[in-house]
Scaffold this active site. Structure first.
Site, PDB file in Angstrom:
ATOM      1  N   HIS A 311      47.059  31.139  69.378  1.00  0.00           N
ATOM      2  CA  HIS A 311      47.803  31.990  70.305  1.00  0.00           C
ATOM      3  C   HIS A 311      49.215  32.165  69.778  1.00  0.00           C
ATOM      4  CE1 HIS A 311      49.454  33.592  74.049  1.00  0.00           C
ATOM      5  NE2 HIS A 311      48.203  33.821  74.390  1.00  0.00           N
ATOM      6  N   ASP A 369      40.163  32.747  76.052  1.00  0.00           N
ATOM      7  CA  ASP A 369      38.920  33.451  75.703  1.00  0.00           C
ATOM      8  C   ASP A 369      37.805  32.543  75.236  1.00  0.00           C
ATOM      9  OD1 ASP A 369      41.223  35.767  74.642  1.00  0.00           O
ATOM     10  OD2 ASP A 369      39.701  36.222  76.131  1.00  0.00           O
TER      11      ASP A 369
HETATM   12  C1  SDX Z   1      44.711  36.814  74.058  1.00  0.00           C
HETATM   13  O1  SDX Z   1      49.582  37.439  73.738  1.00  0.00           O
HETATM   14  C2  SDX Z   1      48.892  37.048  74.740  1.00  0.00           C
HETATM   15  O2  SDX Z   1      49.415  36.489  75.676  1.00  0.00           O
HETATM   16  C3  SDX Z   1      47.397  37.368  74.665  1.00  0.00           C
HETATM   17  C4  SDX Z   1      46.527  36.779  75.758  1.00  0.00           C
HETATM   18  C5  SDX Z   1      46.812  37.424  77.112  1.00  0.00           C
HETATM   19  O3  SDX Z   1      46.490  36.782  78.120  1.00  0.00           O
HETATM   20  O4  SDX Z   1      47.248  38.591  77.130  1.00  0.00           O
HETATM   21  O5  SDX Z   1      46.749  35.378  75.843  1.00  0.00           O
HETATM   22  C6  SDX Z   1      45.044  37.011  75.489  1.00  0.00           C
HETATM   23  O6  SDX Z   1      44.753  37.752  73.309  1.00  0.00           O
HETATM   24  C7  SDX Z   1      44.410  35.426  73.560  1.00  0.00           C
HETATM   25  C8  SDX Z   1      44.181  35.399  72.024  1.00  0.00           C
HETATM   26  C9  SDX Z   1      42.739  35.830  71.772  1.00  0.00           C
HETATM   27  N1  SDX Z   1      42.495  36.015  70.321  1.00  0.00           N
HETATM   28  C10 SDX Z   1      41.715  35.213  69.648  1.00  0.00           C
HETATM   29  O7  SDX Z   1      41.208  34.188  70.097  1.00  0.00           O
HETATM   30  C11 SDX Z   1      41.442  35.694  68.225  1.00  0.00           C
HETATM   31  C12 SDX Z   1      41.620  34.528  67.261  1.00  0.00           C
HETATM   32  N2  SDX Z   1      43.023  34.155  67.232  1.00  0.00           N
HETATM   33  C13 SDX Z   1      43.859  34.750  66.218  1.00  0.00           C
HETATM   34  O8  SDX Z   1      43.529  36.004  65.773  1.00  0.00           O
HETATM   35  C14 SDX Z   1      45.320  34.407  66.353  1.00  0.00           C
HETATM   36  O9  SDX Z   1      45.395  33.090  66.703  1.00  0.00           O
HETATM   37  C15 SDX Z   1      46.173  35.207  67.325  1.00  0.00           C
HETATM   38  C16 SDX Z   1      46.090  36.659  67.045  1.00  0.00           C
HETATM   39  C17 SDX Z   1      45.755  34.940  68.723  1.00  0.00           C
HETATM   40  C18 SDX Z   1      47.626  34.749  67.137  1.00  0.00           C
HETATM   41  O10 SDX Z   1      47.980  35.056  65.858  1.00  0.00           O
HETATM   42  P1  SDX Z   1      49.484  34.801  65.321  1.00  0.00           P
HETATM   43  O11 SDX Z   1      50.340  34.194  66.363  1.00  0.00           O
HETATM   44  O12 SDX Z   1      49.948  36.053  64.675  1.00  0.00           O
HETATM   45  O13 SDX Z   1      49.258  33.659  64.306  1.00  0.00           O
HETATM   46  P2  SDX Z   1      48.873  33.896  62.816  1.00  0.00           P
HETATM   47  O14 SDX Z   1      47.779  34.906  62.736  1.00  0.00           O
HETATM   48  O15 SDX Z   1      50.113  34.127  62.042  1.00  0.00           O
HETATM   49  O16 SDX Z   1      48.232  32.481  62.457  1.00  0.00           O
HETATM   50  C19 SDX Z   1      49.033  31.405  62.023  1.00  0.00           C
HETATM   51  C20 SDX Z   1      48.106  30.625  61.079  1.00  0.00           C
HETATM   52  C21 SDX Z   1      47.550  31.481  59.945  1.00  0.00           C
HETATM   53  O17 SDX Z   1      47.241  30.577  58.903  1.00  0.00           O
HETATM   54  P3  SDX Z   1      48.288  30.440  57.648  1.00  0.00           P
HETATM   55  O18 SDX Z   1      48.523  31.844  57.136  1.00  0.00           O
HETATM   56  O19 SDX Z   1      49.518  29.796  58.242  1.00  0.00           O
HETATM   57  O20 SDX Z   1      47.572  29.556  56.646  1.00  0.00           O
HETATM   58  O21 SDX Z   1      46.946  30.171  61.829  1.00  0.00           O
HETATM   59  C22 SDX Z   1      45.786  30.802  61.285  1.00  0.00           C
HETATM   60  C23 SDX Z   1      46.246  32.000  60.503  1.00  0.00           C
HETATM   61  O22 SDX Z   1      45.325  32.295  59.463  1.00  0.00           O
HETATM   62  N3  SDX Z   1      44.986  31.199  62.449  1.00  0.00           N
HETATM   63  C24 SDX Z   1      43.679  31.008  62.547  1.00  0.00           C
HETATM   64  C25 SDX Z   1      43.338  31.455  63.828  1.00  0.00           C
HETATM   65  N4  SDX Z   1      44.428  31.909  64.460  1.00  0.00           N
HETATM   66  C26 SDX Z   1      45.455  31.754  63.581  1.00  0.00           C
HETATM   67  N5  SDX Z   1      42.774  30.507  61.678  1.00  0.00           N
HETATM   68  C27 SDX Z   1      41.491  30.445  62.133  1.00  0.00           C
HETATM   69  N6  SDX Z   1      41.108  30.869  63.368  1.00  0.00           N
HETATM   70  C28 SDX Z   1      41.984  31.353  64.231  1.00  0.00           C
HETATM   71  N7  SDX Z   1      41.603  31.751  65.440  1.00  0.00           N
END
Ligand code: SDX
Length: 434
Positions: A311, A369
């Site tokens: 998140h 989720d």
């Molecule tokens: C919702 O914003 C809100 O409030 C949204 C929400 C709401 O109520 O409106 O809470 C609802 O959208 C919840 C989130 C649902 N999405 C998912 O579950 C999809 C999977 N999660 C990711 O796509 C990700 O975690 C995000 C999009 C939610 C957040 O991404 P960020 O904050 O941009 O973080 P990032 O992508 O920069 O990740 C940081 C690191 C990265 O690794 P490095 O480059 O540092 O090596 O964490 C890794 C990412 O690759 N990473 C994950 C991951 N999420 C982040 N690796 C594996 N699986 C994941 N789910």
């Protein structure tokens, strides 16, 4: 919002004049640096793709503390609202008006919403333009936007009464449209709303009843759905809410703004994650396959993410995920599905991920989720409709934020700038010289 005694000073190593900027304090949470004079004073923009360090507005609706794993709607902890704080319509009233309703206010609000749940009879003809297997979110983007073609009497966004009427219409009609999208997809007749049922019971009635036999709602399942709606009602300036605010800043009507929010929520990185998380669990299939899947997630080239984890704000457990897991357990118990293999798989996956350095070091915890797909599937909601339920719940949050923005004297049309890295000015060569 109050002025901090501390100022921010931006200085430049090339000796350019330093720039002092005011700092504002909110009631709780991070202070903000007012950079509005930056471009005029320096000819430079800030650079913040994804708005990781940018406050786009001031708001008094929802507060999130990502480190504490805290979520407050108008100051009330989500744990209290979702467990013993009344029903979803009370939360709607709170988000819209800033305070929880008393008994008389609740009675009037429920009656007003209840009496707006029908949609114009001609709305049904829009559905005929969709394929039966159209994704419900495509149907909702279309039909919610089309509401504007029926309600010309509440489109003046500068009229507080119009804003109020549009808010009620959207909150009241979303369940009807979501249920219609479901019925259309399975070839069953649309079911009209019933005014003698509660908001969530009415939704389940419109979803699962047929003209052929009486339908009795299960109060445990209705309560579970109501809690799911409360948990998803609002969440500060997330992507879809920011989309609604940006659309609204141009003066677009509320139905168009909510349709824009639905479009943004559809994405798998946002509201589409619940659908993606369930598909992920079904793809993993068994606990034995978890290590292989986790290895794929750690392999950046795989493009595989642990859906329902991570998140932007929560760098600790999403408080909604805990409540969603409890709701999941209650529903599965009520339905005699406590041995549901997907629920057991989800808990095993969560345990393994929370003990794995890769996820711990990146502060990746289950979000709202991760469990919501399992509980919605148990309620009989098809996977493709999970995000539609999210949109149904989030409509009140979008509308509350939209109303707050419209009445904010500071609000202007949103128009971010850019760092341009393309071709500098050049002349067009004749085609035989290209
Ligand atoms: C919702 O914003 C809100 O409030 C949204 C929400 C709401 O109520 O409106 O809470 C609802 O959208 C919840 C989130 C649902 N999405 C998912 O579950 C999809 C999977 N999660 C990711 O796509 C990700 O975690 C995000 C999009 C939610 C957040 O991404 P960020 O904050 O941009 O973080 P990032 O992508 O920069 O990740 C940081 C690191 C990265 O690794 P490095 O480059 O540092 O090596 O964490 C890794 C990412 O690759 N990473 C994950 C991951 N999420 C982040 N690796 C594996 N699986 C994941 N789910």
């Amino acid at each position: 919002m109050t002025n901090s005694e501390t100022k921010a000073t931006l200085s430049f190593s090339d000796g350019s004049p330093a720039l002092e900027m005011p700092i504002y304090k909110g009631s709780i949470g991070p202070d903000v640096i007012d950079i509005r004079k930056l471009y005029g004073a320096t000819g430079m923009f800030t650079y913040d793709p994804g708005f990781m360090s940018t406050a786009a507005c001031n708001s008094s609706i929802t507060y999130i503390d990502g480190d504490k794993g805290e979520l407050l709607y108008r100051g009330y902890p989500i744990e209290q609202l979702a467990v013993n704080g009344g029903d979803f319509l009370e939360t709607c009233y709170l988000l819209l008006n800033g305070e929880l309703p008393n008994a008389d206010q609740k009675k009037e609000f429920v009656a007003t919403v209840t009496n707006h749940t029908m949609v114009h009879e001609q709305m049904q003809f829009f559905f005929r333009g969709f394929r039966r297997d159209a994704h419900p979110m495509s149907v909702l983007v279309g039909t919610v936007g089309a509401l504007a073609s029926f309600y010309h009497d509440s489109l003046d966004i500068n009229d507080p009464h119009h804003r109020e009427v549009s808010a009620i219409r959207l909150i009241a009609k979303m369940p009807t449209l979501v249920a219609m999208a479901y019925k259309y997809s399975i070839g069953q007749p649309f079911v009209y709303p019933r005014n003698d049922l509660s908001y969530s019971a009415n939704f389940m009635h419109m979803m699962f009843s047929t003209p052929c036999e009486p339908y009795k709602t299960n109060e445990v399942l209705v309560r579970a759905l109501d809690r799911i709606l409360i948990l998803h009602a609002d969440h500060e300036q997330n992507a879809s809410t920011s989309t609604v605010r940006l659309a609204g800043s141009s003066g677009a009507n509320p139905f168009a703004c909510i349709a824009a929010g639905i479009a943004c929520l559809w994405g798998p990185a946002h509201g589409g994650a619940n659908e993606a998380a369930l598909s992920m669990l079904e793809e993993i299939g068994s606990v034995d396959n978890i290590p292989h899947f986790i290895a794929q997630v750690k392999d950046k080239n795989s493009g595989v993410k642990l859906m329902g984890f991570g998140h932007r704000v929560y760098k600790n457990y999403d408080p909604r995920a805990k409540l969603m897991r409890e709701t999941c357990y209650e529903v599965l118990q009520e339905l005699g599905l406590q041995d549901d293999p997907l629920f057991k798989l989800a808990m095993a996956l969560e345990k393994i991920a929370l003990e794995d350095e890769y996820f711990v070091s990146r502060k990746l915890y289950p979000n709202v989720d991760f469990y919501s797909g399992i509980v919605q599937r148990a309620l009989g909601i098809p996977t493709a409709l999970f995000t539609g339920i999210f949109a149904l719940a989030r409509t009140v949050g979008w509308i509350a934020q939209w109303k707050e923005m419209i009445s904010d004297p500071e609000q202007k049309i949103g128009r971010p700038r850019q760092l341009f890295v393309g071709a500098a000015k050049r002349d067009v060569p004749p085609i035989d010289k290209r």
